[in-house]
Scaffold this motif. Structure first.
Motif, PDB file in Angstrom:
ATOM      1  N   GLY A  12     -46.792 -85.379  -9.400  1.00  0.00           N
ATOM      2  CA  GLY A  12     -45.815 -86.623  -9.147  1.00  0.00           C
ATOM      3  C   GLY A  12     -46.264 -87.772  -8.381  1.00  0.00           C
ATOM      4  N   GLU A  13     -47.186 -87.243  -7.642  1.00  0.00           N
ATOM      5  CA  GLU A  13     -48.168 -88.540  -7.063  1.00  0.00           C
ATOM      6  C   GLU A  13     -49.041 -89.308  -7.671  1.00  0.00           C
ATOM      7  OE1 GLU A  13     -48.873 -86.738  -2.674  1.00  0.00           O
ATOM      8  OE2 GLU A  13     -50.373 -86.145  -4.064  1.00  0.00           O
ATOM      9  N   ILE A  14     -49.326 -88.720  -8.764  1.00  0.00           N
ATOM     10  CA  ILE A  14     -50.069 -89.516  -9.931  1.00  0.00           C
ATOM     11  C   ILE A  14     -49.042 -90.213 -10.666  1.00  0.00           C
ATOM     12  CG2 ILE A  14     -51.390 -89.320 -12.082  1.00  0.00           C
ATOM     13  CD1 ILE A  14     -52.411 -86.800 -11.039  1.00  0.00           C
TER      14      ILE A  14
ATOM     15  N   ARG B 125     -50.855 -91.223 -20.534  1.00  0.00           N
ATOM     16  CA  ARG B 125     -49.798 -90.239 -20.864  1.00  0.00           C
ATOM     17  C   ARG B 125     -50.227 -88.870 -21.422  1.00  0.00           C
ATOM     18  NH1 ARG B 125     -45.981 -92.903 -24.863  1.00  0.00           N
ATOM     19  NH2 ARG B 125     -44.282 -93.339 -23.391  1.00  0.00           N
ATOM     20  N   TYR B 126     -51.425 -88.912 -22.158  1.00  0.00           N
ATOM     21  CA  TYR B 126     -52.129 -87.648 -22.483  1.00  0.00           C
ATOM     22  C   TYR B 126     -52.739 -86.811 -21.415  1.00  0.00           C
ATOM     23  CZ  TYR B 126     -55.717 -84.855 -24.811  1.00  0.00           C
ATOM     24  OH  TYR B 126     -56.522 -83.774 -24.925  1.00  0.00           O
ATOM     25  N   ALA B 127     -53.300 -87.580 -20.496  1.00  0.00           N
ATOM     26  CA  ALA B 127     -53.921 -87.144 -19.548  1.00  0.00           C
ATOM     27  C   ALA B 127     -52.951 -86.528 -18.431  1.00  0.00           C
ATOM     28  CB  ALA B 127     -54.703 -88.069 -18.608  1.00  0.00           C
TER      29      ALA B 127
ATOM     30  N   GLU C  92     -58.835 -84.228 -10.047  1.00  0.00           N
ATOM     31  CA  GLU C  92     -60.001 -84.120 -10.929  1.00  0.00           C
ATOM     32  C   GLU C  92     -59.900 -84.167 -12.564  1.00  0.00           C
ATOM     33  OE1 GLU C  92     -62.272 -80.972  -9.112  1.00  0.00           O
ATOM     34  OE2 GLU C  92     -62.580 -82.099  -7.394  1.00  0.00           O
ATOM     35  N   ASP C  93     -59.089 -82.772 -12.899  1.00  0.00           N
ATOM     36  CA  ASP C  93     -58.613 -82.793 -14.259  1.00  0.00           C
ATOM     37  C   ASP C  93     -58.043 -83.984 -14.831  1.00  0.00           C
ATOM     38  OD1 ASP C  93     -59.897 -80.389 -13.984  1.00  0.00           O
ATOM     39  OD2 ASP C  93     -57.976 -79.343 -14.492  1.00  0.00           O
ATOM     40  N   TYR C  94     -56.879 -84.612 -14.114  1.00  0.00           N
ATOM     41  CA  TYR C  94     -56.333 -85.674 -14.728  1.00  0.00           C
ATOM     42  C   TYR C  94     -57.495 -86.754 -14.768  1.00  0.00           C
ATOM     43  CZ  TYR C  94     -53.811 -90.156 -14.731  1.00  0.00           C
ATOM     44  OH  TYR C  94     -53.195 -91.113 -14.961  1.00  0.00           O
ATOM     45  N   ASN C  95     -58.500 -87.229 -13.959  1.00  0.00           N
ATOM     46  CA  ASN C  95     -59.241 -88.273 -14.222  1.00  0.00           C
ATOM     47  C   ASN C  95     -60.085 -87.745 -15.504  1.00  0.00           C
ATOM     48  OD1 ASN C  95     -58.579 -90.209 -12.501  1.00  0.00           O
ATOM     49  ND2 ASN C  95     -59.030 -88.739 -10.464  1.00  0.00           N
ATOM     50  N   GLU C  96     -60.587 -86.401 -15.549  1.00  0.00           N
ATOM     51  CA  GLU C  96     -61.419 -86.040 -16.734  1.00  0.00           C
ATOM     52  C   GLU C  96     -60.553 -86.350 -17.971  1.00  0.00           C
ATOM     53  OE1 GLU C  96     -63.268 -81.943 -18.108  1.00  0.00           O
ATOM     54  OE2 GLU C  96     -63.471 -82.515 -16.089  1.00  0.00           O
TER      55      GLU C  96
ATOM     56  N   ARG D  80     -51.545 -83.335 -20.307  1.00  0.00           N
ATOM     57  CA  ARG D  80     -52.519 -82.066 -20.484  1.00  0.00           C
ATOM     58  C   ARG D  80     -52.717 -81.549 -19.151  1.00  0.00           C
ATOM     59  NH1 ARG D  80     -56.715 -81.097 -24.281  1.00  0.00           N
ATOM     60  NH2 ARG D  80     -56.863 -79.547 -22.830  1.00  0.00           N
ATOM     61  N   THR D  81     -52.894 -82.398 -18.182  1.00  0.00           N
ATOM     62  CA  THR D  81     -53.029 -81.885 -16.749  1.00  0.00           C
ATOM     63  C   THR D  81     -51.579 -80.940 -16.196  1.00  0.00           C
ATOM     64  OG1 THR D  81     -54.291 -83.838 -16.099  1.00  0.00           O
ATOM     65  CG2 THR D  81     -53.463 -82.374 -14.334  1.00  0.00           C
ATOM     66  N   SER D  82     -50.457 -81.599 -16.670  1.00  0.00           N
ATOM     67  CA  SER D  82     -49.241 -80.733 -16.293  1.00  0.00           C
ATOM     68  C   SER D  82     -49.371 -79.388 -16.841  1.00  0.00           C
ATOM     69  CB  SER D  82     -48.151 -81.460 -16.650  1.00  0.00           C
ATOM     70  OG  SER D  82     -47.926 -82.663 -16.055  1.00  0.00           O
ATOM     71  N   ASP D  83     -49.771 -79.456 -18.108  1.00  0.00           N
ATOM     72  CA  ASP D  83     -49.763 -78.135 -19.030  1.00  0.00           C
ATOM     73  C   ASP D  83     -50.667 -77.143 -18.381  1.00  0.00           C
ATOM     74  OD1 ASP D  83     -48.629 -76.795 -21.309  1.00  0.00           O
ATOM     75  OD2 ASP D  83     -50.759 -76.949 -22.153  1.00  0.00           O
ATOM     76  N   GLU D  84     -51.820 -77.582 -17.828  1.00  0.00           N
ATOM     77  CA  GLU D  84     -52.915 -76.597 -17.473  1.00  0.00           C
ATOM     78  C   GLU D  84     -52.479 -75.875 -16.108  1.00  0.00           C
ATOM     79  OE1 GLU D  84     -56.316 -75.994 -18.198  1.00  0.00           O
ATOM     80  OE2 GLU D  84     -55.686 -77.175 -20.090  1.00  0.00           O
ATOM     81  N   TYR D  85     -51.515 -76.395 -15.361  1.00  0.00           N
ATOM     82  CA  TYR D  85     -51.081 -75.739 -14.087  1.00  0.00           C
ATOM     83  C   TYR D  85     -49.696 -75.493 -13.902  1.00  0.00           C
ATOM     84  CZ  TYR D  85     -55.742 -77.274 -12.951  1.00  0.00           C
ATOM     85  OH  TYR D  85     -57.113 -77.380 -12.985  1.00  0.00           O
ATOM     86  N   ILE D  86     -49.004 -75.072 -15.083  1.00  0.00           N
ATOM     87  CA  ILE D  86     -47.664 -74.467 -14.938  1.00  0.00           C
ATOM     88  C   ILE D  86     -47.709 -73.026 -14.547  1.00  0.00           C
ATOM     89  CG2 ILE D  86     -46.615 -76.164 -16.293  1.00  0.00           C
ATOM     90  CD1 ILE D  86     -46.725 -74.437 -18.687  1.00  0.00           C
ATOM     91  N   ASN D  87     -46.764 -72.606 -13.858  1.00  0.00           N
ATOM     92  CA  ASN D  87     -46.485 -71.445 -13.767  1.00  0.00           C
ATOM     93  C   ASN D  87     -47.559 -70.608 -12.783  1.00  0.00           C
ATOM     94  OD1 ASN D  87     -43.717 -71.342 -14.913  1.00  0.00           O
ATOM     95  ND2 ASN D  87     -44.806 -71.213 -16.702  1.00  0.00           N
ATOM     96  N   LEU D  88     -48.219 -71.212 -11.917  1.00  0.00           N
ATOM     97  CA  LEU D  88     -49.230 -70.370 -11.120  1.00  0.00           C
ATOM     98  C   LEU D  88     -48.540 -69.615  -9.970  1.00  0.00           C
ATOM     99  CD1 LEU D  88     -51.730 -73.568 -10.152  1.00  0.00           C
ATOM    100  CD2 LEU D  88     -51.712 -71.754 -12.126  1.00  0.00           C
ATOM    101  N   GLY D  89     -47.365 -70.174  -9.584  1.00  0.00           N
ATOM    102  CA  GLY D  89     -46.733 -69.089  -8.665  1.00  0.00           C
ATOM    103  C   GLY D  89     -45.618 -69.956  -8.076  1.00  0.00           C
ATOM    104  N   ARG D  90     -44.720 -69.317  -7.436  1.00  0.00           N
ATOM    105  CA  ARG D  90     -43.551 -70.069  -6.828  1.00  0.00           C
ATOM    106  C   ARG D  90     -44.062 -71.282  -5.840  1.00  0.00           C
ATOM    107  NH1 ARG D  90     -38.281 -71.427  -7.006  1.00  0.00           N
ATOM    108  NH2 ARG D  90     -37.180 -71.389  -5.057  1.00  0.00           N
TER     109      ARG D  90
END
Length: 120
Positions: free
Chosen positions: A54-56, A28-30, A15-19, A33-43
């Motif tokens: 990766g699927e995207i 590339r920007y999308a 959803e965020d990627y598409n947004e 940004r999406t990668s940056d939003e979800y780093i270090n959530l937990g192992r």
């Protein structure tokens, strides 16, 4: 996984990627940004995030070298035993399949060496 459900992570990342795509700054920007939003959530969450990203990426014509090198390396460290208790047996099996598809897809991706996330 204390804050997220397995499927929820995949859904929210897509959803965020598409947004971000709707901002008309390019994929590339999308993805950046999406990668940056979800780093270090937990192992375990980080393995799911890398898989979703990766699927995207494997749907793109070209993939930045940093993703091609980094994601498979991190996903290769996934140990299903560590996920027991956090994911169901079915989710672990699904994640392993998805991880393998991402690793294979990124092996065959055309590499982009330009680090810019801006639209060309």
């Amino acid at each position: 996984m204390k804050d997220w459900e397995y499927d929820e992570i995949f859904e929210v990342i897509n959803e965020d990627y598409n947004e971000y795509l709707t901002l008309n700054r390019g994929y590339r920007y999308a993805i950046a940004r999406t990668s940056d939003e979800y780093i270090n959530l937990g192992r375990i969450e980080d393995f799911i995030v890398d898989t979703a990203i990766g699927e995207i990426l494997i749907t793109h014509n070209k993939v930045f070298i940093g993703y091609v090198e980094g994601i498979p390396k991190r996903l290769g460290m996934f140990n299903p035993k560590e996920a027991e208790g956090e994911l169901t047996e079915e989710e672990i099996k699904d994640l392993l399949q998805r991880i393998n598809q991402v690793i294979d897809g990124l092996k065959n991706a055309e590499i982009d060496y330009n680090p810019s996330a801006e639209k060309r």
